[in-house]
Design an enzyme around this catalytic site. Structure first.
Site, PDB file in Angstrom:
ATOM      1  N   HIS A  20       3.104 -44.790  -5.017  1.00 42.08           N
ATOM      2  CA  HIS A  20       1.624 -45.230  -4.393  1.00 42.08           C
ATOM      3  C   HIS A  20       1.386 -46.943  -4.683  1.00 42.08           C
ATOM      4  O   HIS A  20       2.011 -47.479  -5.739  1.00 42.08           O
ATOM      5  CB  HIS A  20       0.664 -44.660  -5.410  1.00 42.08           C
ATOM      6  CG  HIS A  20       0.724 -43.385  -5.366  1.00 42.08           C
ATOM      7  ND1 HIS A  20       0.365 -42.369  -6.611  1.00 42.08           N
ATOM      8  CD2 HIS A  20       0.872 -42.028  -4.167  1.00 42.08           C
ATOM      9  CE1 HIS A  20       0.498 -41.058  -6.063  1.00 42.08           C
ATOM     10  NE2 HIS A  20       0.753 -41.057  -4.981  1.00 42.08           N
ATOM     11  N   LYS A  69      -0.428 -53.073 -12.709  1.00 41.88           N
ATOM     12  CA  LYS A  69      -0.660 -51.832 -13.429  1.00 41.88           C
ATOM     13  C   LYS A  69       0.295 -52.093 -14.673  1.00 41.88           C
ATOM     14  O   LYS A  69       1.502 -52.414 -14.489  1.00 41.88           O
ATOM     15  CB  LYS A  69      -0.632 -50.595 -12.842  1.00 41.88           C
ATOM     16  CG  LYS A  69       0.584 -50.204 -11.966  1.00 41.88           C
ATOM     17  CD  LYS A  69       0.295 -48.857 -11.507  1.00 41.88           C
ATOM     18  CE  LYS A  69      -0.174 -48.895 -10.035  1.00 41.88           C
ATOM     19  NZ  LYS A  69      -0.014 -47.829  -9.148  1.00 41.88           N
ATOM     20  N   HIS A  91       4.499 -47.702  -7.152  1.00 46.90           N
ATOM     21  CA  HIS A  91       4.896 -47.085  -8.347  1.00 46.90           C
ATOM     22  C   HIS A  91       4.961 -45.562  -8.257  1.00 46.90           C
ATOM     23  O   HIS A  91       4.017 -44.938  -7.606  1.00 46.90           O
ATOM     24  CB  HIS A  91       3.918 -47.445  -9.299  1.00 46.90           C
ATOM     25  CG  HIS A  91       3.654 -46.721 -10.756  1.00 46.90           C
ATOM     26  ND1 HIS A  91       2.970 -45.674 -11.229  1.00 46.90           N
ATOM     27  CD2 HIS A  91       4.894 -46.755 -11.656  1.00 46.90           C
ATOM     28  CE1 HIS A  91       3.273 -45.050 -12.204  1.00 46.90           C
ATOM     29  NE2 HIS A  91       4.368 -45.753 -12.737  1.00 46.90           N
ATOM     30  N   ARG A  94      -0.039 -45.193 -43.935  1.00 43.58           N
ATOM     31  CA  ARG A  94      -0.840 -44.456 -43.090  1.00 43.58           C
ATOM     32  C   ARG A  94      -0.500 -44.429 -41.615  1.00 43.58           C
ATOM     33  O   ARG A  94      -0.622 -43.458 -41.024  1.00 43.58           O
ATOM     34  CB  ARG A  94      -2.097 -45.482 -42.782  1.00 43.58           C
ATOM     35  CG  ARG A  94      -2.941 -46.020 -44.033  1.00 43.58           C
ATOM     36  CD  ARG A  94      -3.940 -46.881 -43.655  1.00 43.58           C
ATOM     37  NE  ARG A  94      -2.956 -48.313 -43.554  1.00 43.58           N
ATOM     38  CZ  ARG A  94      -3.750 -49.265 -43.084  1.00 43.58           C
ATOM     39  NH1 ARG A  94      -4.939 -49.255 -42.600  1.00 43.58           N
ATOM     40  NH2 ARG A  94      -2.749 -50.115 -42.602  1.00 43.58           N
ATOM     41  N   ASN A 131      -6.975 -45.502 -16.325  1.00 42.98           N
ATOM     42  CA  ASN A 131      -6.759 -44.280 -15.938  1.00 42.98           C
ATOM     43  C   ASN A 131      -5.881 -43.320 -16.767  1.00 42.98           C
ATOM     44  O   ASN A 131      -4.947 -44.174 -17.118  1.00 42.98           O
ATOM     45  CB  ASN A 131      -6.337 -44.302 -14.356  1.00 42.98           C
ATOM     46  CG  ASN A 131      -7.127 -45.239 -13.650  1.00 42.98           C
ATOM     47  OD1 ASN A 131      -8.290 -45.055 -13.693  1.00 42.98           O
ATOM     48  ND2 ASN A 131      -6.580 -45.910 -12.774  1.00 42.98           N
ATOM     49  N   GLN A 138      -9.707 -51.686 -15.275  1.00 41.92           N
ATOM     50  CA  GLN A 138      -9.937 -50.076 -15.122  1.00 41.92           C
ATOM     51  C   GLN A 138      -8.683 -49.426 -15.805  1.00 41.92           C
ATOM     52  O   GLN A 138      -7.686 -50.057 -15.857  1.00 41.92           O
ATOM     53  CB  GLN A 138      -9.890 -49.724 -13.918  1.00 41.92           C
ATOM     54  CG  GLN A 138     -10.160 -48.408 -13.546  1.00 41.92           C
ATOM     55  CD  GLN A 138     -10.337 -48.076 -12.164  1.00 41.92           C
ATOM     56  OE1 GLN A 138     -11.090 -48.623 -11.195  1.00 41.92           O
ATOM     57  NE2 GLN A 138      -9.352 -47.114 -11.464  1.00 41.92           N
ATOM     58  N   TYR A 152      -2.701 -45.872 -17.502  1.00 41.22           N
ATOM     59  CA  TYR A 152      -2.583 -46.864 -16.799  1.00 41.22           C
ATOM     60  C   TYR A 152      -3.543 -47.777 -16.913  1.00 41.22           C
ATOM     61  O   TYR A 152      -4.913 -47.320 -16.675  1.00 41.22           O
ATOM     62  CB  TYR A 152      -2.535 -46.428 -15.282  1.00 41.22           C
ATOM     63  CG  TYR A 152      -1.962 -44.982 -14.618  1.00 41.22           C
ATOM     64  CD1 TYR A 152      -0.822 -45.210 -13.748  1.00 41.22           C
ATOM     65  CD2 TYR A 152      -2.382 -43.726 -14.813  1.00 41.22           C
ATOM     66  CE1 TYR A 152      -0.297 -44.122 -13.239  1.00 41.22           C
ATOM     67  CE2 TYR A 152      -1.566 -42.773 -14.435  1.00 41.22           C
ATOM     68  CZ  TYR A 152      -0.633 -42.724 -13.548  1.00 41.22           C
ATOM     69  OH  TYR A 152       0.193 -41.820 -12.972  1.00 41.22           O
ATOM     70  N   ASP A 165       2.051 -36.912  -1.024  1.00 44.06           N
ATOM     71  CA  ASP A 165       3.286 -37.628  -1.467  1.00 44.06           C
ATOM     72  C   ASP A 165       4.369 -37.047  -0.732  1.00 44.06           C
ATOM     73  O   ASP A 165       5.479 -37.979  -0.621  1.00 44.06           O
ATOM     74  CB  ASP A 165       3.361 -37.486  -3.221  1.00 44.06           C
ATOM     75  CG  ASP A 165       2.372 -38.008  -3.826  1.00 44.06           C
ATOM     76  OD1 ASP A 165       1.502 -38.926  -3.168  1.00 44.06           O
ATOM     77  OD2 ASP A 165       2.668 -37.965  -5.053  1.00 44.06           O
ATOM     78  N   ARG A 214       4.739 -37.867  -9.235  1.00 41.57           N
ATOM     79  CA  ARG A 214       3.738 -38.480  -8.453  1.00 41.57           C
ATOM     80  C   ARG A 214       4.402 -39.807  -8.115  1.00 41.57           C
ATOM     81  O   ARG A 214       4.880 -40.844  -8.648  1.00 41.57           O
ATOM     82  CB  ARG A 214       2.537 -38.748  -9.600  1.00 41.57           C
ATOM     83  CG  ARG A 214       2.051 -37.436 -10.175  1.00 41.57           C
ATOM     84  CD  ARG A 214       0.793 -38.089 -11.143  1.00 41.57           C
ATOM     85  NE  ARG A 214       0.069 -36.807 -11.741  1.00 41.57           N
ATOM     86  CZ  ARG A 214      -0.854 -36.359 -11.609  1.00 41.57           C
ATOM     87  NH1 ARG A 214      -1.661 -36.897 -10.693  1.00 41.57           N
ATOM     88  NH2 ARG A 214      -1.200 -35.107 -12.042  1.00 41.57           N
TER      89      ARG A 214
END
Length: 179
Positions: free
Chosen positions: A62, A72, A119, A23, A48, A46, A132, A171, A59
């Site tokens: 942060h 994370k 990160h 499969r 994201n 959470q 994330y 950034d 990116r």
């Protein structure tokens, strides 16, 4: 799952272990007890995702300020990214050092980043999607960052594509990291 130490204290590469049959395949991407057995205190609160249309999208870098530090677990599910963690914890033996890992849709790798570690990533292909899994909810007033090209860290980013990097004004404009 397989857990690999990195030179940054608490940052781990987590590799999926596929179970394959006719499969396709199945793999666990998170198991709280397994993470705890490897010394990682992480409760998923959470999730994201980000979509990045262009190769060379950058990116980061942060993090969230205490007491809202966010652990994370990062995974690239489409495309490929050069994923970077920078240790900003003054008491850490790896303070101000960085670590990178290539994460891609085909290499079954994730990067766990503890609180106090910034990160960011640069996309290595067009149409990248990054997931994330977060251990703390986003608190806008605690959002912080360090500049992606700050000489305090000297991150060796991949060369920019011919079309250039895509970086947000936020950034691009973080001040130099204090000595």
């Amino acid at each position: 799952m397989r857990f690999e130490e990195t030179p940054l204290e608490g940052v781990r590469v987590v590799e999926l272990e596929r179970i394959e049959d006719e499969r396709g395949w199945f793999a666990r991407t998170y198991d709280g007890e397994e993470f705890a057995r490897h010394g990682i205190a992480f409760e998923l609160l959470q999730c994201n995702s980000s979509y990045n249309a262009r190769c060379g999208t950058l990116r980061g870098m942060h993090y969230q300020a205490d007491p809202h530090g966010e652990p994370k677990l990062v995974r690239c599910v489409r495309g490929a990214i050069f994923d970077v963690a920078v240790d900003l914890r003054a008491a850490s033996p790896s303070y101000r050092r960085w670590y990178c890992a290539e994460l891609s849709e085909g290499n079954d790798r994730m990067l766990f980043i503890p609180p106090g570690v910034a990160h960011g990533f640069q996309t290595l292909a067009e149409g990248c999607e990054v997931l994330y899994a977060m251990g703390h909810r986003h608190v806008p007033q605690a959002a912080r960052g360090v500049r992606w090209d700050d000489p305090a860290f000297a991150i060796a980013w991949p060369p920019a594509p011919v079309t250039g990097r895509v970086i947000s004004e936020r950034d691009r404009s973080y001040p130099d990291f204090p000595d």
